[in-house]
Design a protein around this motif. Structure first.
Motif, PDB file in Angstrom:
ATOM      1  N   THR A  58       0.793  -1.164   0.150  1.00  0.00           N
ATOM      2  CA  THR A  58       0.031   0.110  -0.053  1.00  0.00           C
ATOM      3  C   THR A  58       1.075   1.363   0.067  1.00  0.00           C
ATOM      4  OG1 THR A  58      -0.059   0.081   2.266  1.00  0.00           O
ATOM      5  CG2 THR A  58      -1.811  -1.151   1.183  1.00  0.00           C
ATOM      6  N   THR A  62      -1.599   5.743   2.197  1.00  0.00           N
ATOM      7  CA  THR A  62      -2.755   5.102   2.528  1.00  0.00           C
ATOM      8  C   THR A  62      -2.678   4.453   3.938  1.00  0.00           C
ATOM      9  OG1 THR A  62      -3.434   4.399   0.284  1.00  0.00           O
ATOM     10  CG2 THR A  62      -4.083   2.924   1.898  1.00  0.00           C
ATOM     11  N   LEU A 131      -1.782  -2.178  -4.379  1.00  0.00           N
ATOM     12  CA  LEU A 131      -2.846  -0.938  -4.218  1.00  0.00           C
ATOM     13  C   LEU A 131      -2.650  -0.015  -5.127  1.00  0.00           C
ATOM     14  CD1 LEU A 131      -4.316  -1.266  -0.769  1.00  0.00           C
ATOM     15  CD2 LEU A 131      -4.925  -2.824  -2.555  1.00  0.00           C
ATOM     16  N   LEU A 132      -3.656   0.228  -6.097  1.00  0.00           N
ATOM     17  CA  LEU A 132      -3.320   1.456  -6.976  1.00  0.00           C
ATOM     18  C   LEU A 132      -4.119   2.448  -6.546  1.00  0.00           C
ATOM     19  CD1 LEU A 132      -3.218  -0.560 -10.253  1.00  0.00           C
ATOM     20  CD2 LEU A 132      -1.390  -0.005  -8.831  1.00  0.00           C
ATOM     21  N   GLN A 133      -5.219   2.125  -5.795  1.00  0.00           N
ATOM     22  CA  GLN A 133      -6.294   3.133  -5.420  1.00  0.00           C
ATOM     23  C   GLN A 133      -6.927   2.584  -4.407  1.00  0.00           C
ATOM     24  OE1 GLN A 133      -9.164   4.508  -8.000  1.00  0.00           O
ATOM     25  NE2 GLN A 133      -9.780   6.067  -6.992  1.00  0.00           N
ATOM     26  N   PHE A 134      -7.131   3.402  -3.095  1.00  0.00           N
ATOM     27  CA  PHE A 134      -7.938   3.090  -1.961  1.00  0.00           C
ATOM     28  C   PHE A 134      -8.604   4.057  -1.684  1.00  0.00           C
ATOM     29  CE2 PHE A 134      -8.554   2.396   2.417  1.00  0.00           C
ATOM     30  CZ  PHE A 134      -8.887   1.102   2.690  1.00  0.00           C
ATOM     31  N   GLN A 135      -9.929   4.175  -1.329  1.00  0.00           N
ATOM     32  CA  GLN A 135     -10.500   5.346  -0.946  1.00  0.00           C
ATOM     33  C   GLN A 135     -11.762   4.844  -0.171  1.00  0.00           C
ATOM     34  OE1 GLN A 135     -11.629   7.247  -4.466  1.00  0.00           O
ATOM     35  NE2 GLN A 135     -13.711   6.881  -4.072  1.00  0.00           N
ATOM     36  N   PRO A 139     -13.731  11.283  -3.197  1.00  0.00           N
ATOM     37  CA  PRO A 139     -12.771  12.352  -3.372  1.00  0.00           C
ATOM     38  C   PRO A 139     -13.579  13.762  -3.907  1.00  0.00           C
ATOM     39  CG  PRO A 139     -12.706  10.859  -5.109  1.00  0.00           C
ATOM     40  CD  PRO A 139     -13.558  10.442  -4.072  1.00  0.00           C
ATOM     41  N   ARG A 148     -13.580   2.580  -3.089  1.00  0.00           N
ATOM     42  CA  ARG A 148     -13.033   1.966  -4.028  1.00  0.00           C
ATOM     43  C   ARG A 148     -11.658   1.299  -3.897  1.00  0.00           C
ATOM     44  NH1 ARG A 148     -13.960   3.217  -9.602  1.00  0.00           N
ATOM     45  NH2 ARG A 148     -15.383   4.896  -9.004  1.00  0.00           N
ATOM     46  N   ILE A 149     -11.586   0.191  -4.517  1.00  0.00           N
ATOM     47  CA  ILE A 149     -10.128  -0.309  -4.317  1.00  0.00           C
ATOM     48  C   ILE A 149      -9.584  -0.826  -5.958  1.00  0.00           C
ATOM     49  CG2 ILE A 149      -8.549  -2.052  -3.307  1.00  0.00           C
ATOM     50  CD1 ILE A 149     -10.652  -2.515  -1.113  1.00  0.00           C
ATOM     51  N   GLN A 150      -8.541  -0.728  -6.297  1.00  0.00           N
ATOM     52  CA  GLN A 150      -8.055  -0.876  -7.670  1.00  0.00           C
ATOM     53  C   GLN A 150      -6.559  -1.642  -7.184  1.00  0.00           C
ATOM     54  OE1 GLN A 150      -8.147   2.868  -9.822  1.00  0.00           O
ATOM     55  NE2 GLN A 150      -9.091   1.663 -11.483  1.00  0.00           N
ATOM     56  N   GLU A 174     -10.904  -4.600  -9.448  1.00  0.00           N
ATOM     57  CA  GLU A 174     -11.383  -3.196  -8.950  1.00  0.00           C
ATOM     58  C   GLU A 174     -12.614  -3.476  -8.475  1.00  0.00           C
ATOM     59  OE1 GLU A 174     -12.736   1.402 -10.741  1.00  0.00           O
ATOM     60  OE2 GLU A 174     -11.967  -0.320 -12.211  1.00  0.00           O
TER      61      GLU A 174
END
Length: 216
Positions: A58, A62, A131-135, A139, A148-150, A174
């Motif tokens: 991560t 994050t 993890l490329l994206q974690f929110q 946003p 959202r997780i990518q 995703e």
């Protein structure tokens, strides 16, 4: 009375015959519902009977906002892997995510080498996710929640011989929750959205390693 009944029966028979001739079938909707599933084969089917480690990378930012995200995701994925791969004939020996997290906490490097971590725990395979994206919050509207997780997914073969494949790259994952749109931020909703997102993400990852059916 008998004449009316005869006329009514004849009408029904004619209607059924007309529907048959035109291709209509009252049973089609029920049959379609029962057949709305598709068998999906595992992307990687070598985990049963192995010692496997789930490793998640991560970004530092994050972990700053969600210090337990790495451990939580690894735990959810590991639990789902054990459910999907454990049978009477074989099971998966999963490295405890808490031990992995403790080990990672002692490392100072920003990047981690999956094979090195795998050897540390005597693992056969390392399921490695970046993890490329974690929110959790939307946003664009922080007062709303939409997780959202990518992530990329690869499998590292720890004991691979020099002439063997050492790394298998699987399709990325995703997960978006809720799918229909964000919900208002609250303590209750925050926990609910986060848990549901973790479960759905773990399901998507784990299904890469065993045959399963999906709804069409």
């Amino acid at each position: 009375m008998r004449t009316r009944f005869s006329h009514w029966s004849a009408g029904i028979a004619a209607a059924v015959l007309l529907m048959a001739l035109t291709g209509c079938n009252w049973l089609t909707p029920l049959a379609a519902i029962s057949e709305q599933k598709q068998e999906v084969l595992a992307e990687f089917d070598k985990l049963p009977g192995s010692r496997t480690l789930v490793l998640i990378w991560t970004p530092p930012e994050t972990l700053f906002d969600y210090p337990y995200a790495r451990l939580e995701l690894a735990t959810y994925i590991g639990d789902r892997l054990q459910e999907g791969l454990t049978t009477k004939k074989s099971k998966i020996d999963l490295v405890d995510p808490r031990d992995v997290e403790e080990y990672l906490g002692r490392q100072l490097a920003r990047r981690i080498d999956p094979a090195t971590v795998g050897r540390q725990f005597d693992a056969d395979y390392v399921v490695y996710l970046e993890l490329l994206q974690f929110q959790i919050r939307d946003p664009e509207e922080p007062q709303f929640l939409r997780g959202r997780i990518q992530a990329s997914v690869t499998v590292h073969v720890v004991r691979a011989e020099p002439d063997q494949v050492k790394r298998y790259e699987l399709a990325p994952v995703e997960t978006v929750y809720p799918k229909k749109g964000p919900v208002v931020l609250s303590a209750t909703n925050s926990l609910r959205v986060r848990e549901a997102m973790y479960r759905e993400f773990a399901e998507q990852v784990a299904r890469k390693f065993f045959d399963h059916t999906v709804d069409l």
